[in-house]
Motif scaffolding. Structure first.
Motif, mmCIF file in Angstrom:
data_model
loop_
_atom_site.group_PDB
_atom_site.id
_atom_site.type_symbol
_atom_site.label_atom_id
_atom_site.label_comp_id
_atom_site.label_asym_id
_atom_site.label_seq_id
_atom_site.Cartn_x
_atom_site.Cartn_y
_atom_site.Cartn_z
ATOM 1 N N ASN A 83 32.505 37.539 43.080
ATOM 2 C CA ASN A 83 33.151 38.370 44.038
ATOM 3 C C ASN A 83 33.534 37.792 45.115
ATOM 4 O O ASN A 83 33.161 36.755 45.466
ATOM 5 N N ASP A 90 30.210 39.897 35.043
ATOM 6 C CA ASP A 90 29.986 39.325 36.469
ATOM 7 C C ASP A 90 28.746 39.292 36.891
ATOM 8 O O ASP A 90 27.744 40.075 37.077
ATOM 9 N N ASP A 104 35.274 44.908 45.416
ATOM 10 C CA ASP A 104 35.247 44.158 46.688
ATOM 11 C C ASP A 104 34.058 44.779 47.086
ATOM 12 O O ASP A 104 33.887 45.668 48.230
#
Length: 303
Positions: free
Chosen positions: A144, A237, A32
């Motif tokens: 995210n 990601d 996070d």
């Protein structure tokens, strides 16, 4: 039931069931990188909703007859079908784009400009795809967590899509007066919040850290929709291109790391995943848009 409400209902059922993730995921940590910002915005959104949006939505429900509220929701859902049409064209999904086009044509022509949902009555599939779903179908499946101002829980990917549709809303092509546009924006927000009152009112405190609990529940459901991974590898990601360092990674809270299995979320509509632990569509997060809710307070989303 709108796609937004289905996602929110899924969140509610997961919260009330106190279910956790699979045991195999317990050894991972959820990244996070925007947690500092997210927590601040979460609290701001929560207070705005608690003291402004919820009271206004309750007042709107009290003074507005149910048929009128239904017509307002149908009108804005018809506009969302226009956005879904464009999203499906970008994905080169001609079948779904054609369905969206038919829905808009029928509801606009025979449904008094969208006030009546003739397409649903005729069982025409309801896609409601967003730009975030389009980006996911192009390969940006992992993203995210990001708390969008006013609109609530989202992801970096979905926030970019939301920003584009907010800057260039379909209403601008229809209504030329600024006063009308702003009035419609306000009405859309109030109507969307009112539609979620029954769902959010059923929530109870589910965790000491409501931010963490909501983040994990939301990300679990959203990743199921778009075929993403809850704990992606760094090289999977795309957000890592712009995200801060990984020092903010936090361990999964106990509220979502128990060995209990995640209960199935049943839905009556065939167009959405029937369970939260089912295998997602590999190419899309069809029929669902993000519709977040705080674990013990009302949360709203106009998308």
């Amino acid at each position: 039931m709108s796609s937004k409400k289905k996602l929110l209902t899924g969140c509610v059922l997961l919260v009330l069931s106190q279910a956790g993730w699979a045991a195999a995921e317990q050894t991972y940590t959820y990244k996070d990188p925007y947690e500092g910002y997210n927590r601040v915005m979460f609290n701001i959104n929560d207070h705005l909703d608690r003291y402004i949006m919820t009271p206004v939505a309750r007042g709107y429900r009290k003074v507005t007859p149910s048929p009128v509220r239904t017509g307002v929701n149908n009108f804005f859902n018809n506009l969302r079908d226009v956005v879904s049409f464009g999203s499906n064209l970008l994905r080169l999904d001609i079948e779904k784009a054609s369905t969206d086009f038919v829905r808009v044509g029928i509801n606009t022509t025979f449904g008094l400009g969208g006030l009546l949902d003739i397409a649903d009555a005729g069982r025409i599939p309801n896609n409601k795809n967003t730009l975030g779903d389009t980006f996911a179908s192009w390969g940006w499946k992992n993203s995210n967590y990001f708390v969008y101002p006013l609109l609530g829980p989202s992801t970096v990917r979905d926030s970019i899509g939301s920003t584009i549709t907010d800057v260039f809303p379909i209403e601008n092509a229809i209504f030329k007066e600024d006063a009308v546009r702003w009035s419609l924006t306000g009405l859309n927000g109030v109507a969307s919040r009112e539609a979620l009152l029954d769902v959010t009112d059923s929530l109870n405190d589910a965790a000491l850290d409501r931010y963490t609990y909501m983040r994990d529940v939301y990300m679990k459901l959203r990743n199921n929709q778009v075929g993403g991974s809850l704990f992606p590898a760094d090289d999977d990601d795309i957000d890592n291109l712009v995200a801060p360092g990984s020092d903010n990674a936090v361990t999964q809270p106990a509220s979502v790391s128990s060995s209990q299995s995640v209960k199935k979320v049943t839905e009556s509509d065939d167009n959405v995943p029937a369970t939260t632990d089912s295998t997602p569509d590999k190419n899309t997060g069809d029929n669902l848009t993000e519709s977040p809710v705080s674990a013990s307070q009302s949360y709203w989303n106009v998308h």
